[in-house]
Scaffold this motif. Structure first.
Motif: not given
Length: 907
Positions: A597-603
């Motif tokens: 979730a954090l990696a996706d949000a970072d994009h």
């Protein structure tokens, strides 16, 4: 909105049945159209020859100031090549990396470049997969003949990652592509590398400047012949700037003494505005002047839109003539035009001076026309410029786009647009917009009364006469559905599962009253409804229903065809699923979902991605379970106070209090733990899991301070049969010296299947302690071994730290020490009392593919920034992968990570 027939482009030149960009909107064909050359265009063979000689280099840069003639030069060259050229006007570069690459891939395909279906299209406006770029480069590199791609207005590309991605494809495509960039500014590319390798052809301002011969020829095209000395004087004053020469030539056309006029005009360059009004506008017929003044409020226009502003029907003839005359009207293709920016600015100033108040009315008319025939974004901009907030709100709500105020790439821009709306007017649509803005900010005190007022007003509106009838602009069906969405949001924020379920039922009925076309255009509305319902189920402790709803949204958000707005909702659902896994006692699964979730949000590139705070809380909870208390504290410290504000999701606020309490308890601060656990989370309905988790903290404090009977009483009086509460109650009974009571409690969970890892480990330790009290040493060792095997996979250390002093001697025995060493114990004393064994290498959890990619580059001595650029990800994403890899390898430094990876054969 006008529904176009299959295969027929609308006024924007977009084919509604054709391929779509990541937002689900049809591609605008005008972005791929090679500009049409005006009749007064001067072909400059010396520059065309320079471009013809450039195929030996993979990159060509045509750079110069605005009006230097860059685009028309390359358009002339592309049109006379005899082979298709992929042309892209990069006006969508600010819409996100995914949108940019979707348009570029479409341009290549339209130019005849055969790309396999495996290349595909980006799924999100804000990002593009590395694999897509790799497949594209590979297929281009295999071409027998290179494809030529022109990116016009490349100066609009301000995102360094787009530039890095473009450079990656260009570098790895080899001779399969020739890229021509037309730009006003220095392009975001490592030109120094291409220059050093002799791999770039550049045409700059100096070369674009007109020569004396070219200037003379240009003036002749405008009907003027000047002697060489006067051409040289004009050239010196304009510095060879193409637009300046054309403006000067146009100004002199029709003058009795053009030579004198040119000298006078150039003598005072600050009079260019007066010139455009006096010598261009006023020379037109009254009808043309009126049209030019009125269309100056538009960024772009077609004849029908221009007619709506003038109230006449002659715009097509006038605009076509103005373009042919090169009179500052640019043809965008497919009957769409725009004014020269300088000309438009002067016209707007003149409009305000000549017709005070008319500009507002023109914006109102433009919004009305666009409401039925144009993009929603332009409709809203013109309605806002006209101060027609009722019309703007009705357009947003009637288009079922209210959810875009809550989620998606346009949420911030829409919020900024409607921020100027005051307390009036009060219509159902304006109230819904005000309520949506307030709820998105967590302002329940302001948002709830406005929402209730809108709901009351809509309840009095008549329903459609029959099902299946599409609502008109004034029909309240779309408004009712938008109101239901906000009621679901309010139910979640206030902790009211019953209201969320009622809103979901109403929404299902209302969906049948609005056109399916609008529902398809706005999947975020359905996603938000399901997401808020799932969150409400989670709060109510109905984990099965919550998981089903949240999983459906999260899975849909990661599909290739979903729009970015719905994908953002999916990211938040993934964080809530991580919380569910944590509450179910599966820390490994919870951590993986939270990191994703954090990696996706970072994009997404946003400052406050949805679900980021909750995902961080889950990581802190998992770190506490693993007794990584410093890491848990650092994660909590990284959160802002927003997670504790009253308008925040109550589950996030409750989890923040609970993780803080558990961390304080683990550090021995029982008073602080009790205070944190008692932190009030205001909600209309209590949450059973919050009450259970808080009781566990309070019971743990009682146990730590020698009050086991109080701990047991607290946990056994809880409603329901929470397994973890039963286990900890059994531990408390054992501490109170009541093993029979402990056995009865454990009997109530022994038949249960599918217990989470945390519960299973704590239950096995309680069984072991009970077996020790009963004198069954073999059972005690068996249960401890079972707990160690269960805990080792997820590195659960906290249950063993809390088990009590009876456990330590057991862990020193050979069979159990072997299971504990390397993750729970650095080394254990041998039974004979000899020194502890040397600390063995930690058990390694399997690295992900991306973590291996990062380690490989780490071994090559690349910096974090260089790794991010090479992998086309952000620096924060690289740091996340590094932290995860360090944890799995049991190290804290880059050098140690590389060494350990080599020892394990990972590099």
């Amino acid at each position: 909105m006008v529904v176009t027939t299959m295969g027929v482009p609308d006024e924007t030149g977009a084919d509604p049945q054709g391929p779509a960009d990541p937002c689900g909107d049809p591609f605008l064909r005008t972005r791929f159209a090679i500009p049409t050359l005006p009749v007064t265009y001067l072909r400059r063979d010396r520059l065309l020859g320079h471009l013809d000689a450039a195929p030996g280099t993979p990159l060509t840069v045509v750079g110069g100031a605005a009006g230097a003639g860059k685009t028309l030069l390359v358009a002339d060259w592309a049109a006379r090549r005899g082979r298709p050229v992929a042309w892209l006007t990069a006006q969508m570069a600010d819409k996100g990396r995914g949108t940019f690459w979707a348009y570029l891939l479409q341009a290549l395909r339209r130019a005849g470049a055969t790309l396999s279906d495996e290349v595909g299209l980006p799924a999100e406006a804000g990002r593009v997969d590395d694999a897509l770029l790799t497949r594209l480069a590979a297929e281009l590199s295999a071409r027998a003949a290179p494809v030529t791609a022109v990116i016009d207005e490349y100066d609009r590309v301000t995102d360094p990652e787009i530039a890095d991605q473009l450079e990656f494809v260009l570098r790895h495509a080899g001779t399969g592509v020739r890229l021509v960039l037309v730009t006003r500014t220095e392009p975001l590319l490592p030109l120094h590398r291409y220059r050093a390798a002799g791999a770039v052809t550049e045409i700059r301002n100096d070369e674009l400047a007109f020569t004396p011969e070219e200037a003379a020829a240009l003036l002749e095209l405008h009907g003027m012949r000047l002697p060489p000395d006067e051409v040289a004087a004009l050239l010196a004053r304009t510095r060879g700037w193409a637009a300046g020469l054309r403006l000067s030539a146009l100004a002199a056309q029709g003058e009795r003494d053009p030579r004198s006029y040119l000298r006078e005009f150039e003598a005072d360059r600050t009079t260019i505005g007066d010139y455009l009004i006096a010598e261009v506008l006023r020379r037109q017929r009254p009808e043309t002047q009126d049209l030019l003044l009125r269309i100056s409020v538009l960024d772009r226009f077609c004849p029908a839109l221009a007619d709506a502003l003038t109230g006449r029907a002659d715009a097509e003839l006038i605009l076509t003539g103005l373009h042919r005359e090169n009179a500052f009207v640019e043809d965008l293709g497919h009957s769409w035009f725009r004014l020269h920016p300088l000309f438009r600015e002067i016209l707007r100033a003149h409009l305000r001076a000549r017709h005070p108040g008319l500009e507002t009315e023109l914006h109102r008319r433009a919004a009305g026309w666009l409401r039925h025939s144009g993009p929603l974004g332009e409709t809203l901009e013109h309605a806002a410029a006209a101060g027609d907030w009722a019309g703007a709100a009705e357009a947003l709500v009637g288009d079922l786009a209210l959810g875009e105020l809550l989620a998606g790439p346009r949420a911030e821009s829409l919020a900024a647009l409607f921020a100027a709306m005051g307390p009036e007017p009060r219509t159902p649509a304006t109230d819904l917009v005000r309520a949506a803005r307030a709820l998105s900010l967590g302002d329940l005190d302001r948002g709830l009364p406005i929402l209730e007022r809108a709901a009351r007003t809509l309840a009095r509106e008549p329903r459609p006469a029959a099902k299946g009838i599409a609502p008109t602009a004034s029909d309240p069906a779309a408004a009712r559905l938008g109101c239901t969405l906000l009621q679901a949001v309010a139910a979640r924020l206030t902790g009211s599962p019953a209201q969320a379920e009622a809103a979901a039922r109403r929404a299902e009925e209302l969906r049948r009253e609005v056109p399916g076309r609008l529902l398809d255009l706005h999947p975020e509305l359905t996603a938000l409804l399901r997401a808020h319902l799932g969150a409400a189920h989670l709060w109510a402790g109905r984990f099965t229903e919550a998981r089903a709803a949240l999983t459906a949204v999260a899975d849909a958000g990661r599909t290739a065809a979903v729009r970015p707005s719905a994908a953002r909702v999916g990211e938040e659902c993934l964080a809530q699923l991580a919380l569910l896994d944590h509450l179910d006692g599966h820390p490994g699964r919870a951590e993986r979902k939270a990191l994703t979730a954090l990696a996706d949000a970072d994009h997404t590139g946003t400052s406050a991605p949805p679900g980021a705070a909750l995902a961080t809380l889950v990581l802190a909870a998992v770190a506490t379970d693993r007794d990584e208390l410093d890491r848990a504290e650092a994660l909590l410290d990284s959160l802002t106070d927003d997670v504790r504000r009253p308008g925040c999701d109550p589950a996030s606020r409750a989890e923040h209090a609970l993780v803080t309490a558990r961390l304080l308890l683990a550090r021995g601060d029982t008073e602080g733990a009790l205070e944190a656990a008692d932190r009030t989370v205001v909600a209309r309905e209590p949450s059973p899991w919050v009450e259970a988790q808080a009781a566990l903290v309070v019971a743990g404090s009682h146990l730590a301070e020698g009050r086991p009977a109080l701990a047991a009483k607290l946990l056994t009086e809880l409603p329901g049969e929470d397994p973890l509460c039963l286990v900890d109650a059994a531990r408390a009974e054992l501490a109170a010296g009541r093993p029979a009571h402990a056995g009865d409690l454990l009997d109530r969970i022994r038949p249960r299947q599918g217990l989470g890892t945390v519960t299973a480990v704590r239950a096995a330790l309680a069984e072991a302690q009970l077996a020790g009290v009963e004198g069954d040493r073999e059972a005690r060792r068996r249960f401890v071994a079972q707990a160690l095997r269960e805990a080792r996979r997820d590195r659960l250390r906290r249950p063993f730290r809390e088990a009590g002093p009876w456990l330590r001697p057991l862990l020193a025995t050979a069979p159990l020490r072997a299971l504990a060493e390397g993750w729970l114990l650095p080394g254990a004393a041998a039974p004979d009392g000899t020194a502890p064994a040397a600390e063995p290498a930690p058990v390694v959890e399997e690295l992900t593919g991306r973590e291996r990619d990062v380690l490989v580059r780490l071994a090559e001595m690349m910096s974090t920034e260089e790794i991010a650029a090479d992998l086309f990800v952000s620096v924060n994403t690289v740091k996340t992968h590094l932290k995860s890899a360090y944890r799995k390898l049991g190290v804290n430094r880059r050098h140690d990570a590389v060494r350990r990876a080599r020892e394990l054969g990972l590099l």
